[in-house]
Design a protein around this motif. Structure first.
Motif, PDB file in Angstrom:
ATOM      1  N   TYR A 120       0.660  -1.405   0.009  1.00 26.55           N
ATOM      2  CA  TYR A 120      -0.005  -0.026  -0.102  1.00 26.55           C
ATOM      3  C   TYR A 120       0.998   1.144   0.097  1.00 26.55           C
ATOM      4  O   TYR A 120       0.745   2.147  -0.872  1.00 26.55           O
ATOM      5  CB  TYR A 120      -0.737   0.145   1.358  1.00 26.55           C
ATOM      6  CG  TYR A 120      -1.819  -1.423   0.758  1.00 26.55           C
ATOM      7  CD1 TYR A 120      -3.020  -1.249   0.149  1.00 26.55           C
ATOM      8  CD2 TYR A 120      -1.724  -2.189   2.182  1.00 26.55           C
ATOM      9  CE1 TYR A 120      -3.818  -2.272   0.129  1.00 26.55           C
ATOM     10  CE2 TYR A 120      -2.606  -3.276   1.913  1.00 26.55           C
ATOM     11  CZ  TYR A 120      -3.588  -3.528   1.038  1.00 26.55           C
ATOM     12  OH  TYR A 120      -4.335  -4.438   1.046  1.00 26.55           O
ATOM     13  N   CYS A 121       1.526   1.424   0.824  1.00 28.83           N
ATOM     14  CA  CYS A 121       2.549   2.727   0.907  1.00 28.83           C
ATOM     15  C   CYS A 121       3.795   2.907   0.276  1.00 28.83           C
ATOM     16  O   CYS A 121       4.324   3.570  -0.229  1.00 28.83           O
ATOM     17  CB  CYS A 121       2.855   2.885   2.420  1.00 28.83           C
ATOM     18  SG  CYS A 121       4.049   1.924   3.439  1.00 28.83           S
ATOM     19  N   CYS A 162       1.916   2.772   6.848  1.00 24.78           N
ATOM     20  CA  CYS A 162       0.519   2.745   6.609  1.00 24.78           C
ATOM     21  C   CYS A 162      -0.453   2.954   8.039  1.00 24.78           C
ATOM     22  O   CYS A 162      -1.506   3.540   7.865  1.00 24.78           O
ATOM     23  CB  CYS A 162       0.038   1.159   6.252  1.00 24.78           C
ATOM     24  SG  CYS A 162       0.465   0.922   4.583  1.00 24.78           S
ATOM     25  N   GLN A 200      -1.213   6.591   8.271  1.00 28.66           N
ATOM     26  CA  GLN A 200      -1.962   7.374   7.106  1.00 28.66           C
ATOM     27  C   GLN A 200      -3.188   8.434   7.919  1.00 28.66           C
ATOM     28  O   GLN A 200      -3.790   7.967   8.455  1.00 28.66           O
ATOM     29  CB  GLN A 200      -2.865   6.222   6.452  1.00 28.66           C
ATOM     30  CG  GLN A 200      -3.514   6.891   5.466  1.00 28.66           C
ATOM     31  CD  GLN A 200      -4.493   5.802   4.736  1.00 28.66           C
ATOM     32  OE1 GLN A 200      -5.568   5.516   5.290  1.00 28.66           O
ATOM     33  NE2 GLN A 200      -4.304   5.141   3.702  1.00 28.66           N
TER      34      GLN A 200
END
Length: 244
Positions: free
Chosen positions: A33-34, A43, A46
């Motif tokens: 994701y990151c 993450c 966030q």
């Protein structure tokens, strides 16, 4: 953490890929994701903020899979966020529906000198002309050459108003350099837009998140001397969240 439209777009691209993405830094074991090295994953930190704006990121084919991409940081912060891969002649129906949605006033963010019809230009002082619709800021995310192509060759964007940003400072983006140092990273442009449209808290939060990403991303580079104490992340976590 909140999984958003860019994450889903990246996962889709990866699912249909016939060969692995190979570029500088491809050997780093990254968070899905990151996109920083897994041991430095950000993450859980966030951020998000209640904003009166929506954001749409239209990405070039090459940009979607680049771990150094910054457009997705906008969607980390702005909860009403959307992401699509650019297609000149066959744009996704969902993208067209979004641009035409009655709730939104789409506004492309792009430099004034590339706008032939100057009547398309708007300023942050003209929000009253949008009949109380929610501004949907459209950011064209790619290399500068790709962004110009997207702007000039997308018929479905050709009649939309354009907001031009004149930054006071040069880009602070250290992961990738444009041929022109005055060109900003996508996230830097978005920060300026949100600030000029009356949300300094959003501007500050997005700028701070970008700094966290830069610090963390560079920690995986062997030729870059980084501070293992991660002072930027520490400062971000200790910020006064009431100001977000």
């Amino acid at each position: 953490m909140r999984i958003h439209a860019f994450h889903r777009l990246l996962q889709y691209r990866q699912s249909i890929a016939t060969k692995p993405f190979k570029a500088r830094g491809a050997k780093v074991n990254r968070c899905t994701y990151c996109q920083v090295a897994k041991q430095y994953c950000i993450c859980e930190h966030q951020p998000s903020i209640e904003s009166k704006f929506a954001a749409l990121i239209i990405l070039s084919e090459n940009e979607v899979c680049k771990p150094s991409n910054t457009g997705r940081l906008i969607l980390d912060v702005i909860t009403d966020g959307h992401a699509f891969q650019w297609n000149r002649t066959e744009p996704q129906s969902e993208l067209i529906d979004l641009i035409n949605h009655a709730e939104y006033q789409p506004i492309i963010v792009f430099p004034e000198e590339y706008v032939d019809d100057k009547q398309r230009l708007v300023s942050s002082s003209k929000t009253s002309a949008f009949n109380n619709k929610k501004p949907l800021f459209i950011f064209l995310d790619g290399s500068w050459r790709e962004a110009r192509k997207m702007f000039r060759k997308s018929d479905y964007l050709s009649d939309l108003p354009v907001l031009s940003i004149k930054p006071d400072a040069l880009s602070n983006y250290i992961m990738r350099k444009s041929d022109n140092d005055a060109h900003l990273a996508t996230v830097e442009v978005a920060s300026l837009v949100f600030g000029q449209y009356g949300e300094p808290g959003t501007e500050k939060l997005l700028s701070s998140w970008f700094e966290v990403f830069k610090e963390t991303y560079m920690m995986s580079k062997t030729r870059y001397s980084s501070d293992p104490t991660r002072p930027v992340l520490t400062s971000f976590l200790n910020r006064d969240k009431s100001l977000d």
